[in-house]
Design an enzyme around this catalytic site. Structure first.
Site, PDB file in Angstrom:
ATOM      1  N   ASN A 115       0.817  -1.209   0.261  1.00 32.55           N
ATOM      2  CA  ASN A 115      -0.004   0.059  -0.036  1.00 32.55           C
ATOM      3  C   ASN A 115       0.936   1.413   0.026  1.00 32.55           C
ATOM      4  O   ASN A 115       0.636   2.141  -0.718  1.00 32.55           O
ATOM      5  CB  ASN A 115      -0.975   0.041   1.334  1.00 32.55           C
ATOM      6  CG  ASN A 115      -1.827  -1.252   1.098  1.00 32.55           C
ATOM      7  OD1 ASN A 115      -1.927  -1.713   0.113  1.00 32.55           O
ATOM      8  ND2 ASN A 115      -2.749  -1.470   2.006  1.00 32.55           N
ATOM      9  N   THR A 160     -16.363  35.795 -32.831  1.00 26.02           N
ATOM     10  CA  THR A 160     -17.186  35.357 -31.784  1.00 26.02           C
ATOM     11  C   THR A 160     -18.408  34.693 -32.526  1.00 26.02           C
ATOM     12  O   THR A 160     -18.700  35.122 -33.235  1.00 26.02           O
ATOM     13  CB  THR A 160     -17.648  36.595 -30.996  1.00 26.02           C
ATOM     14  OG1 THR A 160     -18.589  37.394 -31.558  1.00 26.02           O
ATOM     15  CG2 THR A 160     -16.596  37.543 -30.370  1.00 26.02           C
ATOM     16  N   HIS A 161     -18.848  33.798 -31.894  1.00 28.51           N
ATOM     17  CA  HIS A 161     -20.054  32.894 -32.277  1.00 28.51           C
ATOM     18  C   HIS A 161     -19.709  32.359 -33.486  1.00 28.51           C
ATOM     19  O   HIS A 161     -20.710  32.164 -34.645  1.00 28.51           O
ATOM     20  CB  HIS A 161     -21.323  33.835 -32.511  1.00 28.51           C
ATOM     21  CG  HIS A 161     -21.611  34.406 -31.012  1.00 28.51           C
ATOM     22  ND1 HIS A 161     -22.726  33.978 -30.013  1.00 28.51           N
ATOM     23  CD2 HIS A 161     -21.351  35.669 -30.622  1.00 28.51           C
ATOM     24  CE1 HIS A 161     -22.544  34.954 -29.029  1.00 28.51           C
ATOM     25  NE2 HIS A 161     -21.702  35.946 -29.524  1.00 28.51           N
ATOM     26  N   SER A 282      -9.239   9.913 -48.915  1.00 27.08           N
ATOM     27  CA  SER A 282     -10.505   9.133 -48.756  1.00 27.08           C
ATOM     28  C   SER A 282     -10.218   7.884 -49.544  1.00 27.08           C
ATOM     29  O   SER A 282      -9.506   7.915 -50.770  1.00 27.08           O
ATOM     30  CB  SER A 282     -11.817   9.797 -49.247  1.00 27.08           C
ATOM     31  OG  SER A 282     -12.650   9.205 -49.542  1.00 27.08           O
ATOM     32  N   LYS A 288     -10.174  14.019 -51.968  1.00 23.96           N
ATOM     33  CA  LYS A 288     -10.212  14.448 -50.574  1.00 23.96           C
ATOM     34  C   LYS A 288      -8.758  14.264 -49.992  1.00 23.96           C
ATOM     35  O   LYS A 288      -7.932  13.705 -50.371  1.00 23.96           O
ATOM     36  CB  LYS A 288     -10.849  13.599 -49.682  1.00 23.96           C
ATOM     37  CG  LYS A 288     -12.673  13.710 -50.101  1.00 23.96           C
ATOM     38  CD  LYS A 288     -13.256  14.933 -49.535  1.00 23.96           C
ATOM     39  CE  LYS A 288     -13.175  15.241 -48.222  1.00 23.96           C
ATOM     40  NZ  LYS A 288     -14.372  14.499 -47.481  1.00 23.96           N
ATOM     41  N   ASN A 290      -7.991  15.025 -45.781  1.00 24.10           N
ATOM     42  CA  ASN A 290      -8.723  15.299 -44.649  1.00 24.10           C
ATOM     43  C   ASN A 290      -7.840  15.699 -43.618  1.00 24.10           C
ATOM     44  O   ASN A 290      -6.797  15.032 -43.280  1.00 24.10           O
ATOM     45  CB  ASN A 290      -9.372  14.076 -44.300  1.00 24.10           C
ATOM     46  CG  ASN A 290     -10.746  13.741 -45.341  1.00 24.10           C
ATOM     47  OD1 ASN A 290     -10.974  14.561 -45.727  1.00 24.10           O
ATOM     48  ND2 ASN A 290     -10.881  12.537 -45.666  1.00 24.10           N
ATOM     49  N   GLU A 295      -8.498  16.187 -36.458  1.00 24.39           N
ATOM     50  CA  GLU A 295      -9.863  15.886 -35.996  1.00 24.39           C
ATOM     51  C   GLU A 295      -9.513  14.906 -34.692  1.00 24.39           C
ATOM     52  O   GLU A 295     -10.162  14.859 -33.676  1.00 24.39           O
ATOM     53  CB  GLU A 295     -10.450  14.761 -36.920  1.00 24.39           C
ATOM     54  CG  GLU A 295     -10.992  15.773 -38.033  1.00 24.39           C
ATOM     55  CD  GLU A 295     -11.272  15.119 -39.291  1.00 24.39           C
ATOM     56  OE1 GLU A 295     -12.488  14.478 -39.235  1.00 24.39           O
ATOM     57  OE2 GLU A 295     -10.508  15.068 -40.374  1.00 24.39           O
ATOM     58  N   TYR A 322      -6.687   2.103   2.403  1.00 25.28           N
ATOM     59  CA  TYR A 322      -6.399   1.406   1.070  1.00 25.28           C
ATOM     60  C   TYR A 322      -7.434   0.418   0.601  1.00 25.28           C
ATOM     61  O   TYR A 322      -8.064  -0.382   1.610  1.00 25.28           O
ATOM     62  CB  TYR A 322      -5.044   0.554   1.040  1.00 25.28           C
ATOM     63  CG  TYR A 322      -4.881   0.127  -0.320  1.00 25.28           C
ATOM     64  CD1 TYR A 322      -4.456   0.417  -1.426  1.00 25.28           C
ATOM     65  CD2 TYR A 322      -5.403  -1.260  -0.561  1.00 25.28           C
ATOM     66  CE1 TYR A 322      -4.403   0.168  -2.601  1.00 25.28           C
ATOM     67  CE2 TYR A 322      -5.162  -1.757  -1.951  1.00 25.28           C
ATOM     68  CZ  TYR A 322      -4.751  -1.226  -2.926  1.00 25.28           C
ATOM     69  OH  TYR A 322      -4.579  -1.888  -4.030  1.00 25.28           O
ATOM     70  N   GLN A 327      -6.443   0.259  -7.303  1.00 19.71           N
ATOM     71  CA  GLN A 327      -5.536  -0.304  -8.518  1.00 19.71           C
ATOM     72  C   GLN A 327      -6.244   0.176  -9.907  1.00 19.71           C
ATOM     73  O   GLN A 327      -5.402   0.273 -10.903  1.00 19.71           O
ATOM     74  CB  GLN A 327      -5.746  -1.932  -8.392  1.00 19.71           C
ATOM     75  CG  GLN A 327      -4.648  -2.840  -9.533  1.00 19.71           C
ATOM     76  CD  GLN A 327      -4.672  -3.951  -9.257  1.00 19.71           C
ATOM     77  OE1 GLN A 327      -4.110  -4.320  -8.204  1.00 19.71           O
ATOM     78  NE2 GLN A 327      -5.206  -4.913  -9.987  1.00 19.71           N
TER      79      GLN A 327
HETATM   80  N1  ARG Z   1      -1.679  -3.581  -7.245  1.00 23.89           N
HETATM   81  C1  ARG Z   1      -2.013  -3.141  -6.079  1.00 23.89           C
HETATM   82  C2  ARG Z   1      -2.445  -1.711  -6.418  1.00 23.89           C
HETATM   83  O1  ARG Z   1      -2.213  -1.105  -7.492  1.00 23.89           O
HETATM   84  C3  ARG Z   1      -0.941  -2.791  -5.377  1.00 23.89           C
HETATM   85  C4  ARG Z   1      -1.187  -2.739  -3.953  1.00 23.89           C
HETATM   86  C5  ARG Z   1      -1.957  -3.963  -3.335  1.00 23.89           C
HETATM   87  N2  ARG Z   1      -2.434  -3.711  -1.780  1.00 23.89           N
HETATM   88  C6  ARG Z   1      -3.220  -4.729  -1.333  1.00 23.89           C
HETATM   89  N3  ARG Z   1      -3.406  -4.656  -0.058  1.00 23.89           N
HETATM   90  N4  ARG Z   1      -3.904  -5.794  -2.109  1.00 23.89           N
HETATM   91  O2  ARG Z   1      -3.132  -0.863  -5.862  1.00 23.89           O
END
Ligand code: ARG
Length: 462
Positions: A115, A160-161, A282, A288, A290, A295, A322, A327
């Site tokens: 974490n 403008t507009h 195209s 064409k 483009n 875009e 956490y 993730q």
């Molecule tokens: N792959 C996890 C993430 O990106 C890492 C942390 C995982 N922690 C856990 N307590 N499972 O968040």
């Protein structure tokens, strides 16, 4: 499913079975978070060095860990490292590869959780990434300033507009985007400051009983500060939101620039000609050409905005601290970074290969109605209250439309009837370049002002 000895080392003794195949498929992230390997290894090296300094690992163990991590780093860089999906993420892959090489690897995770590890990796990654983005923003600003300089004699209608409004130097229009990009630059710089805090040492959520030296790790990794609350440090991703938000605003600016380029390259406007290498044909219509690059630059802003919304949504309902939801931050962040970078690069290259059609710009800007406001100002300078002046010029415009005479060809007798103060000098208003020189205040498209702005930017961008 039987567990190998390594599974046991990673997941601990609590589990009698390795994750179901479906679970493994669903939860793994290594297919994208491998991109954090550099940060993960640097983070581990700093952590290991600190562990040695506080006596948790010996010099020999540190040397073995360092050697192993350097080897793994080199293998990843060379593309020969074997990523194992069963090892879930970048952190587990690297740690288990290390432990397979040296028993000291089993000590690396002391006082650390994935974490605080992943939060550290992400902050390191973002710091590094922002530095690259800033250079790319400068690159696009430079391309805009070069085009502005090359065509500094060109005047176009300002809109403008999307209706013709008043004349402006083409350079002034391009420099508007240089200004926008400068704010994008400072937004990312600002995000950098907040990312520059070390979470490592926060553990899973509640720090560690091992006397880790967090300040030392921060120093080794070049962080300016250590986080002050372990729960906050592993749980928030606002530093990613800031980057994603800065990226989204930047993408919106790029999209607006792209839209101008699309418009200008139409037969209807004809202001610019984008080089063949930056346009496509195209499959059906042979004539064409483009502006697909512009875009897509416009279209891709959608996904960058989407990434920000996805991240905000991911975060909004999470309890402390956490949660695995977090993730999901990576793919959205990586996509924002990749998309914005690609767009910045291709737009800069395209602008370098873009020509301006002076004749078309001159035709568009020769419309005398663009100077109707200047006529009103002329009347104001002769004591007519602005609201009256506005009314008078409005009547003149209506007359010129009804009689099909351009505003600048309207006879003086007509003007005199509208207001006695009118005299022959009124006709002189209709010179576009002189009209521009009358705009003298800061920020206005006066000739001198635009030249000063161009010079200022050229100096900054050098
Ligand atoms: N792959 C996890 C993430 O990106 C890492 C942390 C995982 N922690 C856990 N307590 N499972 O968040």
């Amino acid at each position: 499913m039987k567990k190998s000895r390594q599974d046991k080392a990673l997941w601990g003794g609590r589990f009698a079975a390795t994750p179901d195949k479906l679970v493994q498929e669903f939860t793994k992230s290594v297919q994208y978070d491998w991109r954090l390997y550099r940060e993960d290894i640097f983070g581990s090296l700093a952590h290991a060095r600190m562990l040695r300094e506080i006596g948790v690992i010996s010099s020999g163990e540190f040397a073995a860990i360092e050697k192993g991590l350097r080897q793994i780093f080199a293998e990843i860089e060379a593309g020969v490292f074997k990523w194992d999906a069963a090892r879930e993420d970048v952190h587990m892959n690297i740690e288990s590869a290390l432990t397979a090489r040296t028993p000291a690897g089993a000590k690396l995770h002391t006082g650390r959780s994935r974490n605080d590890q992943v939060a550290t990796d992400m902050r390191l990654w973002i710091r590094h990434s922002i530095a690259t983005d800033l250079a790319l923003i400068t690159g696009l600003q430079t391309a805009l300033a070069r085009l502005a300089r090359k065509y500094q004699h060109i005047v176009i209608p300002g809109y403008t507009h999307l209706q013709r409004a008043q004349p402006v130097w083409f350079a002034h229009h391009l420099l508007a985007y240089v200004e926008m990009l400068a704010r994008d630059f400072s937004r990312l710089e600002d995000a950098w400051q907040r990312a520059d805090v070390l979470p490592l040492g926060s553990g899973a959520l509640a720090g560690s009983t091992i006397p880790l030296k967090r300040e030392r790790v921060a120093q080794l990794l070049g962080f300016s500060a250590v986080s002050q609350n372990s729960l906050d440090a592993v749980s928030d991703r606002d530093f990613i939101l800031e980057y994603a938000a800065g990226g989204a605003i930047l993408a919106v600016h790029l999209s607006r620039l792209a839209e101008d380029l699309v418009l200008w390259s139409t037969a209807e406007f004809g202001f610019i000609r984008i080089g063949d290498a930056f346009t496509t044909g195209s499959s059906l219509m042979p004539q064409k050409k483009n502006p697909d690059v512009a875009e897509l630059a416009r279209g891709k802003s959608g996904r960058v905005i989407g990434n920000l919304v996805a991240l905000l949504t991911m975060l909004k309902g999470l309890p402390m601290t956490y949660n695995r939801d977090l993730q999901e931050d990576k793919e959205r962040l990586f996509d924002t970074v990749d998309t914005v970078r690609q767009t910045l690069g291709v737009l800069a290259a395209m602008l370098a290969d873009t020509q301006v059609n002076a004749a078309a710009c001159e035709r568009a800007v020769s419309d005398p109605l663009l100077l109707a406001t200047d006529v009103a100002d002329w009347l104001v300078n002769r004591g007519v209250p602005f609201r009256h002046a506005h009314e008078i010029v409005g009547q003149a415009v209506a007359l010129s439309e009804r009689r099909r005479i351009p505003l600048n060809k309207l006879p003086l007798t007509v003007w005199k009837k509208l207001h006695p103060v009118c005299d022959a000098s009124l006709q002189k208003i209709f010179n576009v370049r002189e009209a521009l020189s009358r705009r003298k205040m800061t920020g206005a498209p006066g000739k001198k002002q635009v030249e000063e702005q161009l010079k200022r930017w050229e100096k900054i961008l050098k």
